[in-house]
Design a protein around this motif. Structure first.
Motif, PDB file in Angstrom:
ATOM      1  N   ALA A   1       1.256   8.591   4.822  1.00  0.00           N
ATOM      2  CA  ALA A   1       0.505   8.243   6.041  1.00  0.00           C
ATOM      3  C   ALA A   1      -0.987   8.350   5.790  1.00  0.00           C
ATOM      4  CB  ALA A   1       0.931   9.165   7.187  1.00  0.00           C
ATOM      5  N   ALA A   2      -1.383   9.379   5.045  1.00  0.00           N
ATOM      6  CA  ALA A   2      -2.808   9.577   4.764  1.00  0.00           C
ATOM      7  C   ALA A   2      -3.373   8.470   3.891  1.00  0.00           C
ATOM      8  CB  ALA A   2      -3.018  10.931   4.094  1.00  0.00           C
ATOM      9  N   VAL A   3      -2.535   7.891   3.013  1.00  0.00           N
ATOM     10  CA  VAL A   3      -2.988   6.811   2.161  1.00  0.00           C
ATOM     11  C   VAL A   3      -3.495   5.626   2.996  1.00  0.00           C
ATOM     12  CG1 VAL A   3      -2.189   5.043   0.529  1.00  0.00           C
ATOM     13  CG2 VAL A   3      -1.583   7.419   0.164  1.00  0.00           C
ATOM     14  N   LEU A   4      -2.835   5.428   4.138  1.00  0.00           N
ATOM     15  CA  LEU A   4      -3.169   4.275   4.973  1.00  0.00           C
ATOM     16  C   LEU A   4      -4.138   4.598   6.103  1.00  0.00           C
ATOM     17  CD1 LEU A   4       0.343   2.584   5.348  1.00  0.00           C
ATOM     18  CD2 LEU A   4      -1.532   1.863   3.877  1.00  0.00           C
TER      19      LEU A   4
ATOM     20  N   CYS B   1       0.822  -1.209   0.000  1.00  0.00           N
ATOM     21  CA  CYS B   1       0.000   0.000   0.000  1.00  0.00           C
ATOM     22  C   CYS B   1       0.858   1.263   0.000  1.00  0.00           C
ATOM     23  CB  CYS B   1      -0.920   0.011   1.218  1.00  0.00           C
ATOM     24  SG  CYS B   1      -2.285  -1.160   1.131  1.00  0.00           S
ATOM     25  N   CYS B   2       2.115   1.125   0.367  1.00  0.00           N
ATOM     26  CA  CYS B   2       3.044   2.261   0.338  1.00  0.00           C
ATOM     27  C   CYS B   2       3.797   2.343  -0.991  1.00  0.00           C
ATOM     28  CB  CYS B   2       4.044   2.149   1.479  1.00  0.00           C
ATOM     29  SG  CYS B   2       3.310   2.363   3.119  1.00  0.00           S
TER      30      CYS B   2
ATOM     31  N   ALA C   1      -2.992   8.422  -3.490  1.00  0.00           N
ATOM     32  CA  ALA C   1      -2.039   9.517  -3.322  1.00  0.00           C
ATOM     33  C   ALA C   1      -2.468  10.733  -4.134  1.00  0.00           C
ATOM     34  CB  ALA C   1      -0.640   9.067  -3.729  1.00  0.00           C
ATOM     35  N   HIS C   2      -2.993  10.481  -5.334  1.00  0.00           N
ATOM     36  CA  HIS C   2      -3.526  11.580  -6.139  1.00  0.00           C
ATOM     37  C   HIS C   2      -4.665  12.279  -5.399  1.00  0.00           C
ATOM     38  CE1 HIS C   2      -1.526  11.899  -9.980  1.00  0.00           C
ATOM     39  NE2 HIS C   2      -1.509  10.580 -10.117  1.00  0.00           N
ATOM     40  N   GLU C   3      -5.550  11.479  -4.823  1.00  0.00           N
ATOM     41  CA  GLU C   3      -6.684  12.046  -4.089  1.00  0.00           C
ATOM     42  C   GLU C   3      -6.212  12.902  -2.923  1.00  0.00           C
ATOM     43  OE1 GLU C   3      -9.222   8.942  -2.774  1.00  0.00           O
ATOM     44  OE2 GLU C   3      -9.585   8.127  -4.777  1.00  0.00           O
TER      45      GLU C   3
ATOM     46  N   ASP D   1       2.586  14.338  -9.054  1.00  0.00           N
ATOM     47  CA  ASP D   1       3.005  13.212  -9.893  1.00  0.00           C
ATOM     48  C   ASP D   1       4.471  12.886  -9.677  1.00  0.00           C
ATOM     49  OD1 ASP D   1       0.494  12.981 -10.938  1.00  0.00           O
ATOM     50  OD2 ASP D   1       0.940  14.007 -12.823  1.00  0.00           O
ATOM     51  N   ALA D   2       5.298  13.913  -9.565  1.00  0.00           N
ATOM     52  CA  ALA D   2       6.734  13.696  -9.374  1.00  0.00           C
ATOM     53  C   ALA D   2       7.002  12.936  -8.076  1.00  0.00           C
ATOM     54  CB  ALA D   2       7.470  15.038  -9.360  1.00  0.00           C
ATOM     55  N   ALA D   3       6.283  13.312  -7.017  1.00  0.00           N
ATOM     56  CA  ALA D   3       6.482  12.646  -5.732  1.00  0.00           C
ATOM     57  C   ALA D   3       5.982  11.206  -5.776  1.00  0.00           C
ATOM     58  CB  ALA D   3       5.765  13.420  -4.628  1.00  0.00           C
TER      59      ALA D   3
END
Length: 299
Positions: A292-295, A152-153, A255-257, A262-264
């Protein structure tokens, strides 16, 4: 060489020629394609070589045993046509790509014109937060939990399996990706450098991942065990099948949300620049927060 009778000189010569890859004094396609693969065993990845060997096994003897100089465009078209009724268009294309590469090397003046089956574009299933949360519940307290969280990371399956504790920086919340595990053509595990230069990177991970590593350890079983575990649990839970690689897709879309550039995203996922470490520190605050927010919704 063994015979069930006393062979004639011609029989011995014919058998020897066959073993060396010749038929009627001409090099067979089997000899050519095997020479092509053997010449690249230390250049291409073990997984690619394994795929090539599998293609050779799938090709018919009518093609393999024929001298390459005697193979016509129609012969290849027949092989492609027969395969099209049995395997996916992508598999057919992979076979033709290898065949055409061998021709380019051993018969460079030959121009092949072959019709391939139409590629069917399939939209991959991207798991939802609920799908992932349910799988994590199934994996709770095991190294599989660690593997799922790392995926997920943005880590690939082989990268997850190659990690050692020396690659984990608990103080700075980083996982260093510097190697990959692949299955070679002998079905043995091979630890190699990452898939691309861009894959050598540092990935920021949240506390939940580090805590799983502390409590459960890193995943150290065969990579294929991940596939079978997920397929079994997905069937049990009644959720659509998806591989661990689809969790990288989940990482990108989420991550987009969350606002990551995009670069990161390319940096963290290992898709972009060779100067990953420099760019990582440049984006450190942003990527740490977003990863962190992704998870946050699933752990």
């Amino acid at each position: 060489m063994t015979f069930d009778h006393k062979p004639t000189k011609k029989e011995v010569e014919d058998e020897l020629a066959h073993r060396l890859g010749y038929y009627n004094g001409k090099l067979t396609f089997a000899a050519c394609i095997n020479n092509y693969i053997d010449a690249r065993t230390n250049i291409l990845s073990p997984a690619t070589i394994k795929g090539y060997r599998a293609i050779v096994k799938a090709l018919p003897d009518t093609l393999l045993d024929k001298p390459i100089d005697d193979i016509s465009n129609n012969d290849i078209q027949k092989v492609i046509n027969d395969a099209a009724g049995k395997v996916s268009p992508k598999t057919v294309k992979n076979r033709y790509t290898l065949i055409s590469s061998v021709f380019a090397e051993f018969r460079p003046d030959t121009i092949l014109r072959v019709n391939l089956p139409l590629m069917v574009r399939k939209e991959p299933y991207i798991p939802t937060r609920e799908d992932i949360r349910r799988l994590l519940d199934e994996a709770k307290g095991t190294t599989m939990e660690t593997a799922l969280l790392l995926a997920c990371c943005g880590l690939r399956r082989g990268e997850i399996c190659a990690l050692t504790m020396d690659d984990i920086d608990f103080d700075n919340h980083l996982v260093y990706v510097n190697k990959d595990v692949v299955v070679d053509d002998k079905n043995e595990l091979v630890v190699k450098v990452p898939k691309t230069a861009q894959s050598n990177r540092a990935v920021p991970v949240p506390d939940a991942v580090l805590e799983s590593i502390r409590q459960n350890g890193l995943y150290n079983k065969h990579p294929n065990n991940i596939n079978s575990w997920m397929r079994t649990r997905e069937a049990k839970l009644g959720i659509p099948h998806f591989s661990i690689h689809k969790l990288r897709h989940y990482f990108v879309s989420t991550a987009h949300e969350k606002g990551m550039s995009d670069a990161a995203i390319m940096e963290v996922g290992g898709w972009a620049t060779p100067n990953v470490m420099i760019k990582h520190y440049r984006h450190a605050q942003n990527t740490d927060a977003v990863t962190a927010a992704v998870l946050e919704d699933i752990v």
